[in-house]
Scaffold this motif. Structure first.
Motif, PDB file in Angstrom:
ATOM      1  N   SER A 229      27.242  10.322  25.927  1.00 25.21           N
ATOM      2  CA  SER A 229      28.216  11.579  25.419  1.00 25.21           C
ATOM      3  C   SER A 229      27.378  12.525  24.744  1.00 25.21           C
ATOM      4  O   SER A 229      26.845  13.608  25.241  1.00 25.21           O
ATOM      5  CB  SER A 229      29.326  11.391  24.390  1.00 25.21           C
ATOM      6  OG  SER A 229      30.041  12.381  24.228  1.00 25.21           O
ATOM      7  N   CYS A 230      26.536  12.103  23.701  1.00 26.87           N
ATOM      8  CA  CYS A 230      25.517  12.747  22.968  1.00 26.87           C
ATOM      9  C   CYS A 230      24.136  12.754  23.504  1.00 26.87           C
ATOM     10  O   CYS A 230      23.349  13.603  23.721  1.00 26.87           O
ATOM     11  CB  CYS A 230      25.386  12.802  21.650  1.00 26.87           C
ATOM     12  SG  CYS A 230      24.836  11.167  20.895  1.00 26.87           S
ATOM     13  N   ALA A 231      23.860  11.350  23.971  1.00 22.45           N
ATOM     14  CA  ALA A 231      22.610  11.123  24.566  1.00 22.45           C
ATOM     15  C   ALA A 231      21.465  11.024  23.675  1.00 22.45           C
ATOM     16  O   ALA A 231      20.484  10.685  24.011  1.00 22.45           O
ATOM     17  CB  ALA A 231      22.027  11.890  25.717  1.00 22.45           C
ATOM     18  N   VAL A 232      21.975  11.138  22.281  1.00 23.26           N
ATOM     19  CA  VAL A 232      20.650  11.126  21.322  1.00 23.26           C
ATOM     20  C   VAL A 232      20.993  10.417  20.094  1.00 23.26           C
ATOM     21  O   VAL A 232      20.547  10.372  19.038  1.00 23.26           O
ATOM     22  CB  VAL A 232      20.462  12.459  20.704  1.00 23.26           C
ATOM     23  CG1 VAL A 232      19.895  13.556  21.838  1.00 23.26           C
ATOM     24  CG2 VAL A 232      21.742  13.373  20.223  1.00 23.26           C
ATOM     25  N   GLY A 233      21.845   9.230  20.154  1.00 24.52           N
ATOM     26  CA  GLY A 233      22.232   8.416  19.283  1.00 24.52           C
ATOM     27  C   GLY A 233      23.219   8.700  18.082  1.00 24.52           C
ATOM     28  O   GLY A 233      23.083   8.224  17.172  1.00 24.52           O
ATOM     29  N   ILE A 240      26.587  -0.731  22.126  1.00 23.41           N
ATOM     30  CA  ILE A 240      26.964  -1.896  22.506  1.00 23.41           C
ATOM     31  C   ILE A 240      26.447  -2.921  21.323  1.00 23.41           C
ATOM     32  O   ILE A 240      25.196  -2.778  21.080  1.00 23.41           O
ATOM     33  CB  ILE A 240      26.327  -2.651  23.625  1.00 23.41           C
ATOM     34  CG1 ILE A 240      26.904  -1.626  24.702  1.00 23.41           C
ATOM     35  CG2 ILE A 240      27.029  -3.984  23.950  1.00 23.41           C
ATOM     36  CD1 ILE A 240      26.279  -2.330  26.301  1.00 23.41           C
ATOM     37  N   ASN A 241      27.347  -3.587  20.520  1.00 19.86           N
ATOM     38  CA  ASN A 241      26.974  -4.004  19.147  1.00 19.86           C
ATOM     39  C   ASN A 241      26.227  -3.323  18.360  1.00 19.86           C
ATOM     40  O   ASN A 241      26.755  -2.247  17.983  1.00 19.86           O
ATOM     41  CB  ASN A 241      26.031  -5.406  19.595  1.00 19.86           C
ATOM     42  CG  ASN A 241      26.898  -6.563  20.340  1.00 19.86           C
ATOM     43  OD1 ASN A 241      28.094  -6.604  20.072  1.00 19.86           O
ATOM     44  ND2 ASN A 241      26.354  -7.035  21.120  1.00 19.86           N
ATOM     45  N   GLU A 242      24.956  -3.546  18.298  1.00 24.11           N
ATOM     46  CA  GLU A 242      24.207  -2.483  17.267  1.00 24.11           C
ATOM     47  C   GLU A 242      23.049  -1.539  17.880  1.00 24.11           C
ATOM     48  O   GLU A 242      22.031  -0.857  17.366  1.00 24.11           O
ATOM     49  CB  GLU A 242      23.282  -3.196  16.205  1.00 24.11           C
ATOM     50  CG  GLU A 242      24.225  -4.070  15.138  1.00 24.11           C
ATOM     51  CD  GLU A 242      25.320  -2.902  14.470  1.00 24.11           C
ATOM     52  OE1 GLU A 242      24.936  -1.903  14.085  1.00 24.11           O
ATOM     53  OE2 GLU A 242      26.390  -3.308  14.563  1.00 24.11           O
ATOM     54  N   CYS A 246      21.844   4.980  24.935  1.00 25.17           N
ATOM     55  CA  CYS A 246      21.040   5.982  25.220  1.00 25.17           C
ATOM     56  C   CYS A 246      19.808   5.999  24.686  1.00 25.17           C
ATOM     57  O   CYS A 246      18.838   6.851  25.279  1.00 25.17           O
ATOM     58  CB  CYS A 246      22.001   7.281  24.794  1.00 25.17           C
ATOM     59  SG  CYS A 246      22.161   7.479  23.168  1.00 25.17           S
ATOM     60  N   LEU A 247      19.459   5.333  23.659  1.00 23.12           N
ATOM     61  CA  LEU A 247      18.049   5.649  22.971  1.00 23.12           C
ATOM     62  C   LEU A 247      17.289   4.326  23.179  1.00 23.12           C
ATOM     63  O   LEU A 247      16.086   4.569  23.686  1.00 23.12           O
ATOM     64  CB  LEU A 247      18.224   5.625  21.407  1.00 23.12           C
ATOM     65  CG  LEU A 247      19.128   6.653  20.703  1.00 23.12           C
ATOM     66  CD1 LEU A 247      19.148   6.473  19.254  1.00 23.12           C
ATOM     67  CD2 LEU A 247      18.378   7.988  21.030  1.00 23.12           C
ATOM     68  N   GLU A 248      17.702   3.155  23.301  1.00 20.71           N
ATOM     69  CA  GLU A 248      16.739   1.947  23.673  1.00 20.71           C
ATOM     70  C   GLU A 248      16.887   1.568  25.117  1.00 20.71           C
ATOM     71  O   GLU A 248      16.182   0.815  25.500  1.00 20.71           O
ATOM     72  CB  GLU A 248      17.453   0.664  22.558  1.00 20.71           C
ATOM     73  CG  GLU A 248      17.628   0.983  21.238  1.00 20.71           C
ATOM     74  CD  GLU A 248      18.081  -0.348  20.547  1.00 20.71           C
ATOM     75  OE1 GLU A 248      17.513  -1.307  20.662  1.00 20.71           O
ATOM     76  OE2 GLU A 248      18.826   0.132  19.516  1.00 20.71           O
ATOM     77  N   GLY A 249      17.910   2.215  25.757  1.00 23.89           N
ATOM     78  CA  GLY A 249      17.907   2.084  27.014  1.00 23.89           C
ATOM     79  C   GLY A 249      17.773   3.298  28.090  1.00 23.89           C
ATOM     80  O   GLY A 249      16.950   4.112  27.475  1.00 23.89           O
ATOM     81  N   PRO A 250      18.241   3.414  29.065  1.00 21.12           N
ATOM     82  CA  PRO A 250      19.208   2.450  29.918  1.00 21.12           C
ATOM     83  C   PRO A 250      18.591   1.316  30.547  1.00 21.12           C
ATOM     84  O   PRO A 250      19.197   0.324  30.746  1.00 21.12           O
ATOM     85  CB  PRO A 250      19.898   3.509  30.870  1.00 21.12           C
ATOM     86  CG  PRO A 250      18.777   4.446  31.035  1.00 21.12           C
ATOM     87  CD  PRO A 250      18.122   4.623  29.958  1.00 21.12           C
ATOM     88  N   VAL A 251      17.175   1.245  30.343  1.00 19.59           N
ATOM     89  CA  VAL A 251      16.435   0.120  31.075  1.00 19.59           C
ATOM     90  C   VAL A 251      16.178  -0.872  29.740  1.00 19.59           C
ATOM     91  O   VAL A 251      15.707  -0.612  28.790  1.00 19.59           O
ATOM     92  CB  VAL A 251      14.982   0.634  31.433  1.00 19.59           C
ATOM     93  CG1 VAL A 251      14.322  -0.451  31.992  1.00 19.59           C
ATOM     94  CG2 VAL A 251      15.406   1.647  32.560  1.00 19.59           C
ATOM     95  N   PHE A 252      16.667  -2.140  30.277  1.00 19.31           N
ATOM     96  CA  PHE A 252      16.410  -3.448  29.326  1.00 19.31           C
ATOM     97  C   PHE A 252      15.819  -4.314  29.943  1.00 19.31           C
ATOM     98  O   PHE A 252      16.276  -4.736  31.101  1.00 19.31           O
ATOM     99  CB  PHE A 252      17.726  -3.902  28.750  1.00 19.31           C
ATOM    100  CG  PHE A 252      18.328  -2.883  27.647  1.00 19.31           C
ATOM    101  CD1 PHE A 252      18.079  -2.781  26.342  1.00 19.31           C
ATOM    102  CD2 PHE A 252      19.188  -1.879  28.444  1.00 19.31           C
ATOM    103  CE1 PHE A 252      18.519  -1.779  25.583  1.00 19.31           C
ATOM    104  CE2 PHE A 252      19.775  -1.004  27.330  1.00 19.31           C
ATOM    105  CZ  PHE A 252      19.631  -0.849  25.911  1.00 19.31           C
ATOM    106  N   ASN A 253      15.059  -5.037  29.385  1.00 18.82           N
ATOM    107  CA  ASN A 253      14.365  -6.560  29.811  1.00 18.82           C
ATOM    108  C   ASN A 253      15.847  -7.550  29.669  1.00 18.82           C
ATOM    109  O   ASN A 253      16.532  -7.482  28.775  1.00 18.82           O
ATOM    110  CB  ASN A 253      13.410  -7.160  28.925  1.00 18.82           C
ATOM    111  CG  ASN A 253      12.776  -8.314  29.684  1.00 18.82           C
ATOM    112  OD1 ASN A 253      13.242  -9.430  29.100  1.00 18.82           O
ATOM    113  ND2 ASN A 253      11.674  -8.094  30.556  1.00 18.82           N
ATOM    114  N   LYS A 258      20.888  -9.752  28.220  1.00 20.26           N
ATOM    115  CA  LYS A 258      21.975 -10.667  28.514  1.00 20.26           C
ATOM    116  C   LYS A 258      22.800 -10.878  27.244  1.00 20.26           C
ATOM    117  O   LYS A 258      23.936 -11.233  27.430  1.00 20.26           O
ATOM    118  CB  LYS A 258      21.201 -11.966  28.821  1.00 20.26           C
ATOM    119  CG  LYS A 258      20.181 -12.566  27.320  1.00 20.26           C
ATOM    120  CD  LYS A 258      19.714 -13.772  27.667  1.00 20.26           C
ATOM    121  CE  LYS A 258      19.038 -14.256  26.295  1.00 20.26           C
ATOM    122  NZ  LYS A 258      18.353 -15.577  26.368  1.00 20.26           N
ATOM    123  N   ASP A 259      22.502 -10.112  26.213  1.00 21.21           N
ATOM    124  CA  ASP A 259      23.327 -10.193  24.903  1.00 21.21           C
ATOM    125  C   ASP A 259      24.109  -8.977  24.790  1.00 21.21           C
ATOM    126  O   ASP A 259      25.068  -8.759  23.848  1.00 21.21           O
ATOM    127  CB  ASP A 259      22.693 -10.547  23.704  1.00 21.21           C
ATOM    128  CG  ASP A 259      21.789 -11.782  23.743  1.00 21.21           C
ATOM    129  OD1 ASP A 259      22.656 -12.954  24.298  1.00 21.21           O
ATOM    130  OD2 ASP A 259      20.842 -11.969  23.374  1.00 21.21           O
TER     131      ASP A 259
END
Length: 262
Positions: A229-233, A240-242, A246-253, A258-259
């Protein structure tokens, strides 16, 4: 002071009708964009939505958009020469530098092909920087196939498997992408990475199949499609959880992805 949440007008230079439900819009844009990032696209008084970059070049970016709501319905009414409002790019990116001089497997499902297409085009143009590219791309049926010209192009340099979920057509296998992972010679790769992008259920089972075939979690990369929505956290809609996607993703290892469960 620069307002990072303020959309700015950009000119549409071309519109490609990929399918009845998906169009690709090329838009004038000078912003430096990395593989896997997204923009917030908007129409004043209608709405705003996050859309991944499906193509990029000197002075332009492309977005492949599915008609699913009021905003995208409005965007589908735009044509070359019209104005689209944008802000971005946002989010992190795929670690393409880490992929270089190794083998790469890309698994996409449906419109999940859009966020990985810039990676594929990069290594198509710079094939000397990669050992091999293996592509498994799945679509619901032949009427849902995206990027026909580029799929044909990729065949000339990559090991490609194109598949339809439950139907048959020339040039396509049949079955879910997970059924074709065993055809990739993973045991012959000395060092490699795997990228998976598609619906969450598809990414889940593709990762499980890869793990069952001996792929280490740290070699797998995924991209989350979330309602930013804001894209800036600030708003928390994508949290998702903590983790703010938008900040740490959208790409994740995958070791973290998995969590990330709602």
């Amino acid at each position: 002071m620069n307002n990072i949440t303020l959309p700015k007008p950009h000119k549409i230079t071309s519109v490609i009708h990929e399918t009845n439900a998906e169009y690709t819009f090329r838009v004038e844009c000078d912003a430096e964009t990395k593989h896997g990032q997204f923009f917030m696209l908007s129409i004043p008084k209608v709405g705003e939505a996050p859309i991944s970059v499906s193509g990029k070049g000197d002075g332009w970016v492309e977005f492949t958009i599915r008609k699913v709501g009021r905003l995208t319905q409005g965007i589908f009414g735009l044509k070359s020469g019209d104005t689209l409002f944008m802000r971005g790019p946002y989010g992190n990116s795929f670690p393409v530098d880490e992929f270089k001089n190794k083998d790469l497997l890309v698994i996409s499902g449906g419109t999940g092909m859009a966020p990985v297409k810039t990676i594929l085009n990069y290594f198509y143009d710079h094939s000397e920087e990669i050992k091999s590219v293996n592509l498994i791309s799945g679509f619901k049926d032949v009427n849902c196939v995206l990027f026909h010209d580029e799929l044909e192009k990729f065949k000339t340099k990559f090991n490609t498997i194109y598949t339809l979920d439950n139907s048959k057509a020339d040039g396509f296998e049949t079955g879910m992408v997970t059924e074709h992972i065993k055809k990739i010679p993973l045991n012959t790769f000395e060092d490699y990475n795997v990228v998976i992008v598609g619906p969450p259920i598809m990414m889940h089972f593709a990762a499980k199949e890869l793990l069952a075939n001996g792929v280490e979690e740290s070699k797998i990369w995924v991209s989350f499609e979330r309602k930013m929505s804001c894209a800036v956290g600030k708003c928390g809609h994508c949290k998702i959880n903590e983790t703010y996607v938008c900040l740490e993703g959208p790409v994740f290892n995958y070791t973290k992805a998995k969590d990330l469960l709602d």
